[in-house]
Write an enzyme that holds these catalytic residues in place. Structure first.
Site, PDB file in Angstrom:
ATOM      1  N   SER A  64       4.302   2.044   0.832  1.00 45.18           N
ATOM      2  CA  SER A  64       5.663   2.210   0.301  1.00 45.18           C
ATOM      3  C   SER A  64       5.753   2.100  -1.232  1.00 45.18           C
ATOM      4  CB  SER A  64       6.679   1.300   1.007  1.00 45.18           C
ATOM      5  OG  SER A  64       6.319  -0.049   0.921  1.00 45.18           O
ATOM      6  N   CYS A  80       0.832  -1.214   0.000  1.00 48.89           N
ATOM      7  CA  CYS A  80       0.000   0.000   0.000  1.00 48.89           C
ATOM      8  C   CYS A  80       0.866   1.264   0.000  1.00 48.89           C
ATOM      9  CB  CYS A  80      -0.956   0.016   1.194  1.00 48.89           C
ATOM     10  SG  CYS A  80      -2.132  -1.360   1.206  1.00 48.89           S
TER      11      CYS A  80
HETATM   12  P1  4NP Z   1       1.142  -1.296   3.914  1.00 48.58           P
HETATM   13  O1  4NP Z   1      -0.335  -1.804   4.291  1.00 48.58           O
HETATM   14  O2  4NP Z   1       2.014  -1.578   5.130  1.00 48.58           O
HETATM   15  O3  4NP Z   1       0.971   0.152   3.669  1.00 48.58           O
HETATM   16  O4  4NP Z   1       1.551  -2.110   2.689  1.00 48.58           O
HETATM   17  C1  4NP Z   1      -0.602  -3.080   4.773  1.00 48.58           C
HETATM   18  C2  4NP Z   1      -0.727  -4.115   3.894  1.00 48.58           C
HETATM   19  C3  4NP Z   1      -1.037  -5.380   4.382  1.00 48.58           C
HETATM   20  C4  4NP Z   1      -1.208  -5.590   5.726  1.00 48.58           C
HETATM   21  C5  4NP Z   1      -1.063  -4.539   6.610  1.00 48.58           C
HETATM   22  C6  4NP Z   1      -0.755  -3.296   6.128  1.00 48.58           C
HETATM   23  N1  4NP Z   1      -1.549  -6.896   6.210  1.00 48.58           N
HETATM   24  O5  4NP Z   1      -1.753  -7.033   7.433  1.00 48.58           O
HETATM   25  O6  4NP Z   1      -1.603  -7.858   5.438  1.00 48.58           O
END
Ligand code: 4NP
Length: 167
Positions: free
Chosen positions: A31, A29
Site C-alpha cells: 500500500s 510493502c
Molecule cells: P504488506 O506486506 O501487507 O504488503 O505491507 C506485509 C508486511 C508485513 C507482514 C505481512 C505482509 N507481516 O506479517 O508482518
C-alpha cells in the site's frame, strides 16, 4: 471568517478533492507503493487528490516502508513519505475510495466497514488489464523482484483508475 473558511478549505481533505486510501495487511510493502505511485500519476494527470495508505493490522505502526520497497520507489524516482498506520473506522467516511490488494484485505475491509459509511471499497487490481488481478504480498520474498512487480502493477492500476476518474 471568509479567510478562515478559505484557509481551512485549502488544507482540509474535504472539498472537491478525490480522497483515496490504499490498504494492505502491514502497510509497509504494497500500500505505501500504491500510495506513492498513484499520487505521482494523479499529479501528472492534473487531478486534485488526497492520498494515504493504511494496514489492516497495527504490527508495523510508525515504520517506514520496507527497505526493498523504498529502493524500488527510489529507483523509479517516485517520492514517498509514509509511516505505517492501521486503518480506522473514520477512514470509511474520510475517503471516497478504499482499495484492497488481495481477497484477504477485501474481506477484512468489508467486515470492518461501518454501515452507511461513504467509501467505495474496491479491489485495486480491477483496474489492471485483467479484472480481478491480485497484487500479491512480496514481504516474504528473498529479493527485490516482487517489489518491482508490485510497482509495475500499481502503475498500471493507478492509470486505469485515473482514466475512470477522468471519465
Ligand atoms: P504488506 O506486506 O501487507 O504488503 O505491507 C506485509 C508486511 C508485513 C507482514 C505481512 C505482509 N507481516 O506479517 O508482518
Amino acid at each position: 471568517m471568509f479567510l478562515l473558511t478559505t484557509v481551512r478549505k485549502k488544507f482540509d481533505m474535504a472539498g472537491d478533492k478525490v480522497n483515496v486510501l490504499f490498504v494492505c495487511l502491514g502497510n509497509i510493502c504494497r500500500s505505501p507503493i500504491a500510495e506513492a505511485v498513484f499520487r505521482q500519476e494523479a499529479k501528472k494527470a492534473g487531478l486534485d487528490v488526497y492520498v494515504d495508505s493504511a494496514g489492516t493490522i497495527n504490527y508495523h505502526e510508525g515504520k517506514k516502508p520496507d527497505s526493498r520497497g523504498q529502493k524500488t520507489l527510489n529507483k523509479h524516482g517516485v517520492e514517498w513519505d509514509h509511516r505505517a498506520r492501521e486503518i480506522t473506522n473514520a477512514d470509511f467516511d474520510k475517503f471516497d475510495y478504499i482499495f484492497g490488494k488481495d481477497e484477504s484485505n477485501m474481506s477484512d475491509l468489508k467486515g470492518m466497514q461501518p454501515r452507511g459509511s461513504k467509501a467505495k471499497v474496491l479491489l485495486f487490481g480491477d483496474y489492471y488489464s485483467t479484472k480481478g488481478k491480485i497484487i500479491r504480498d512480496p514481504y516474504y520474498d528473498s529479493g527485490d523482484a516482487g517489489f518491482e512487480q508490485c510497482y509495475q502493477e500499481c502503475l498500471v492500476c493507478s492509470n486505469g483508475f485515473i482514466k475512470e476518474l477522468q471519465g
